[in-house]
Design an enzyme around this catalytic site. Structure first.
Site, PDB file in Angstrom:
ATOM      1  N   LYS A 275       0.787  -1.564   0.159  1.00 38.40           N
ATOM      2  CA  LYS A 275      -0.010  -0.211   0.101  1.00 38.40           C
ATOM      3  C   LYS A 275       0.816   1.221  -0.053  1.00 38.40           C
ATOM      4  O   LYS A 275       0.523   2.401  -0.751  1.00 38.40           O
ATOM      5  CB  LYS A 275      -0.913   0.087   1.161  1.00 38.40           C
ATOM      6  CG  LYS A 275      -1.921  -1.185   0.926  1.00 38.40           C
ATOM      7  CD  LYS A 275      -2.968  -1.220   2.139  1.00 38.40           C
ATOM      8  CE  LYS A 275      -3.866  -2.268   1.895  1.00 38.40           C
ATOM      9  NZ  LYS A 275      -4.892  -2.297   3.140  1.00 38.40           N
TER      10      LYS A 275
ATOM     11  N   ASP B  75     -10.188   1.989   2.536  1.00 33.63           N
ATOM     12  CA  ASP B  75     -10.186   1.021   3.703  1.00 33.63           C
ATOM     13  C   ASP B  75     -10.653   1.715   4.861  1.00 33.63           C
ATOM     14  O   ASP B  75     -11.732   0.942   5.701  1.00 33.63           O
ATOM     15  CB  ASP B  75      -8.691   0.551   4.053  1.00 33.63           C
ATOM     16  CG  ASP B  75      -7.896  -0.484   3.333  1.00 33.63           C
ATOM     17  OD1 ASP B  75      -8.719  -1.141   2.542  1.00 33.63           O
ATOM     18  OD2 ASP B  75      -6.629  -0.456   3.329  1.00 33.63           O
TER      19      ASP B  75
ATOM     20  N   TYR C 234      -9.689 -12.162   7.848  1.00 38.13           N
ATOM     21  CA  TYR C 234     -10.842 -12.928   7.605  1.00 38.13           C
ATOM     22  C   TYR C 234     -10.532 -14.361   7.227  1.00 38.13           C
ATOM     23  O   TYR C 234      -9.328 -14.647   6.649  1.00 38.13           O
ATOM     24  CB  TYR C 234     -11.934 -12.426   6.536  1.00 38.13           C
ATOM     25  CG  TYR C 234     -11.469 -11.989   5.211  1.00 38.13           C
ATOM     26  CD1 TYR C 234     -11.319 -13.028   4.373  1.00 38.13           C
ATOM     27  CD2 TYR C 234     -10.780 -10.854   5.187  1.00 38.13           C
ATOM     28  CE1 TYR C 234     -10.762 -12.751   3.279  1.00 38.13           C
ATOM     29  CE2 TYR C 234     -10.334 -10.622   3.823  1.00 38.13           C
ATOM     30  CZ  TYR C 234     -10.234 -11.415   2.895  1.00 38.13           C
ATOM     31  OH  TYR C 234      -9.546 -11.052   1.516  1.00 38.13           O
TER      32      TYR C 234
HETATM   33  P1  NDP Z   1       1.185  -4.144   7.202  1.00 38.92           P
HETATM   34  O1  NDP Z   1       2.342  -4.934   6.570  1.00 38.92           O
HETATM   35  O2  NDP Z   1       1.044  -2.619   6.599  1.00 38.92           O
HETATM   36  O3  NDP Z   1       1.299  -4.010   8.666  1.00 38.92           O
HETATM   37  C1  NDP Z   1       1.490  -5.197   9.584  1.00 38.92           C
HETATM   38  C2  NDP Z   1       1.435  -4.756  11.179  1.00 38.92           C
HETATM   39  O4  NDP Z   1       1.054  -6.285  11.722  1.00 38.92           O
HETATM   40  C3  NDP Z   1       2.524  -4.095  11.674  1.00 38.92           C
HETATM   41  O5  NDP Z   1       1.805  -3.287  12.573  1.00 38.92           O
HETATM   42  C4  NDP Z   1       3.132  -5.284  12.293  1.00 38.92           C
HETATM   43  O6  NDP Z   1       4.027  -4.997  13.509  1.00 38.92           O
HETATM   44  C5  NDP Z   1       2.066  -6.119  12.627  1.00 38.92           C
HETATM   45  N1  NDP Z   1       2.576  -7.648  12.751  1.00 38.92           N
HETATM   46  C6  NDP Z   1       2.888  -8.589  11.860  1.00 38.92           C
HETATM   47  N2  NDP Z   1       2.982  -9.729  12.399  1.00 38.92           N
HETATM   48  C7  NDP Z   1       2.789  -9.563  13.642  1.00 38.92           C
HETATM   49  C8  NDP Z   1       2.800 -10.571  14.842  1.00 38.92           C
HETATM   50  N3  NDP Z   1       3.257 -11.826  14.373  1.00 38.92           N
HETATM   51  N4  NDP Z   1       2.577 -10.175  15.994  1.00 38.92           N
HETATM   52  C9  NDP Z   1       2.240  -8.766  16.303  1.00 38.92           C
HETATM   53  N5  NDP Z   1       1.981  -7.729  15.183  1.00 38.92           N
HETATM   54  C10 NDP Z   1       2.565  -8.261  13.982  1.00 38.92           C
HETATM   55  O7  NDP Z   1      -0.334  -4.896   6.729  1.00 38.92           O
HETATM   56  P2  NDP Z   1      -1.733  -3.979   6.708  1.00 38.92           P
HETATM   57  O8  NDP Z   1      -1.965  -3.095   7.570  1.00 38.92           O
HETATM   58  O9  NDP Z   1      -1.829  -3.867   5.235  1.00 38.92           O
HETATM   59  O10 NDP Z   1      -2.713  -5.249   7.079  1.00 38.92           O
HETATM   60  C11 NDP Z   1      -2.863  -6.010   8.413  1.00 38.92           C
HETATM   61  C12 NDP Z   1      -3.960  -6.849   8.245  1.00 38.92           C
HETATM   62  O11 NDP Z   1      -5.173  -6.187   7.999  1.00 38.92           O
HETATM   63  C13 NDP Z   1      -3.687  -8.066   7.350  1.00 38.92           C
HETATM   64  O12 NDP Z   1      -4.078  -9.050   8.149  1.00 38.92           O
HETATM   65  C14 NDP Z   1      -4.550  -7.659   6.317  1.00 38.92           C
HETATM   66  O13 NDP Z   1      -5.065  -8.864   5.646  1.00 38.92           O
HETATM   67  C15 NDP Z   1      -5.772  -7.073   7.118  1.00 38.92           C
HETATM   68  N6  NDP Z   1      -6.635  -6.202   5.967  1.00 38.92           N
HETATM   69  C16 NDP Z   1      -8.119  -6.487   5.968  1.00 38.92           C
HETATM   70  C17 NDP Z   1      -8.770  -5.575   5.022  1.00 38.92           C
HETATM   71  C18 NDP Z   1     -10.098  -6.290   5.011  1.00 38.92           C
HETATM   72  O14 NDP Z   1     -10.941  -5.463   4.082  1.00 38.92           O
HETATM   73  N7  NDP Z   1     -10.825  -6.881   5.879  1.00 38.92           N
HETATM   74  C19 NDP Z   1      -8.258  -4.293   4.503  1.00 38.92           C
HETATM   75  C20 NDP Z   1      -6.711  -4.202   4.893  1.00 38.92           C
HETATM   76  C21 NDP Z   1      -6.179  -5.208   5.666  1.00 38.92           C
HETATM   77  P3  NDP Z   1       5.390  -4.383  13.156  1.00 38.92           P
HETATM   78  O15 NDP Z   1       5.519  -2.863  12.991  1.00 38.92           O
HETATM   79  O16 NDP Z   1       6.265  -4.693  14.895  1.00 38.92           O
HETATM   80  O17 NDP Z   1       6.286  -5.214  12.034  1.00 38.92           O
END
Ligand code: NDP
Length: 269
Positions: free
Chosen positions: A76, A110, A218
């Protein structure tokens, strides 16, 4: 698993979703239902695009006549950088989930899609929200929640990123070192923890019994986050409602027609 393609092998399509990984995406079946309901003869496919091949992949899709793409994890921010004319929402969130390839314009549906679903779930502005994560989606949601009058606490595995996000909120939210749900009406999992199968360190005993646990992820089974919240007696929602709302808003931005939300939601049941 849904059908998906590596970007070099992906066939022609008018629309699609790009990300890495992409196999988990339900967008193709939802968008196929939408285009069918609209009587629009468009193909929508899932395409895996590694972050370091983003530019090449975009050139390839443009040459294949793709009109628009949805963008998901972890592309993104790159999509925002690639856009020549990102709209006010993309600029506000510095994150893009919807691209039009012809003029390299972009939007972010979003956050507005997420807020649309909160109204249906009776989470009113003014409520306290614990937001887990500080990535692209969490950033957009944090800004949108603050703009809409919610009180946001941000927790992230890497605390410095939560601090940085709260800095961008203009002192309207706070960064917390523990994901403590005490006093919150809404607990949102905007981390990618579900994709990697990890659990989050939440002490659910401290959650309000009337709170809603909302996972952006999901799937066919409940995430560990929602399983734990349900065991603690909380209401739960997975990311399907948001998926429908953000996808509907993408269609409305691309085509200028009202999207068939009911048919889209039914395709995910
Ligand atoms: P990003 O890669 O931008 O961000 C990932 C985030 O998750 C960071 O804050 C990261 O923390 C954290 N993270 C990753 N792995 C872990 C873990 N094992 N434990 C704790 N924290 C973790 O992802 P997005 O923001 O794009 O997406 C996040 C989620 O939202 C995804 O599951 C995505 O599928 C879902 N989503 C769903 C949508 C929908 O329409 N339903 C729309 C958009 C997203 P750190 O900074 O420490 O790495």
């Amino acid at each position: 698993m849904s059908e998906w393609f590596e970007w070099r092998e992906a066939p022609e399509s008018e629309f699609g979703v790009i990300g890495d990984p992409i196999a988990h995406s339900w967008s193709p079946k939802m968008m196929a239902a939408a285009f069918s309901e609209l009587g629009a003869p468009y193909r929508y496919i899932a395409i895996r695009v590694p972050a370091n091949e983003f530019e090449e992949a975009m050139e390839r899709r443009s040459s294949l006549g793709t009109i628009g793409l949805n963008v998901t994890i972890p592309l993104k921010g790159l999509a925002f950088e690639w856009a020549i004319t990102p709209d006010q929402y993309s600029q506000h969130y510095r994150s893009v989930n919807t691209l039009r390839l012809g003029d390299r314009s972009a939007t972010n549906t979003d956050a507005s899609g997420f807020l649309e679903t909160l109204a249906d779930l009776s989470i009113e502005p003014g409520s306290d929200v614990l937001l887990l994560g500080a990535g692209g989606s969490a950033s957009a949601l944090a800004l949108a929640l603050c703009d809409a009058g919610y009180n946001v606490r941000v927790w992230n595995r890497t605390g410095a990123k939560a601090d940085e996000l709260v800095g961008r909120l203009g002192n309207r939210g706070s960064s917390v070192t523990e994901p403590d749900p005490l006093g919150c009406s809404l607990i949102v999992n905007a981390t990618a923890s579900t994709l990697s199968g990890f659990d989050l360190p939440i002490d659910w005993v401290r959650a309000e019994p009337s709170a809603l646990a909302y996972d952006l992820a999901y799937g066919h089974t409940l995430s560990p986050f929602l399983v734990a919240a349900r065991a603690a007696g909380l209401r739960t929602s997975d990311g399907r409602a948001m998926l429908v709302a953000q996808g509907a808003r993408s269609i409305e931005w691309w085509l200028g027609v009202e999207a068939p939300r009911t048919a889209m939601a039914e395709a995910l049941e």
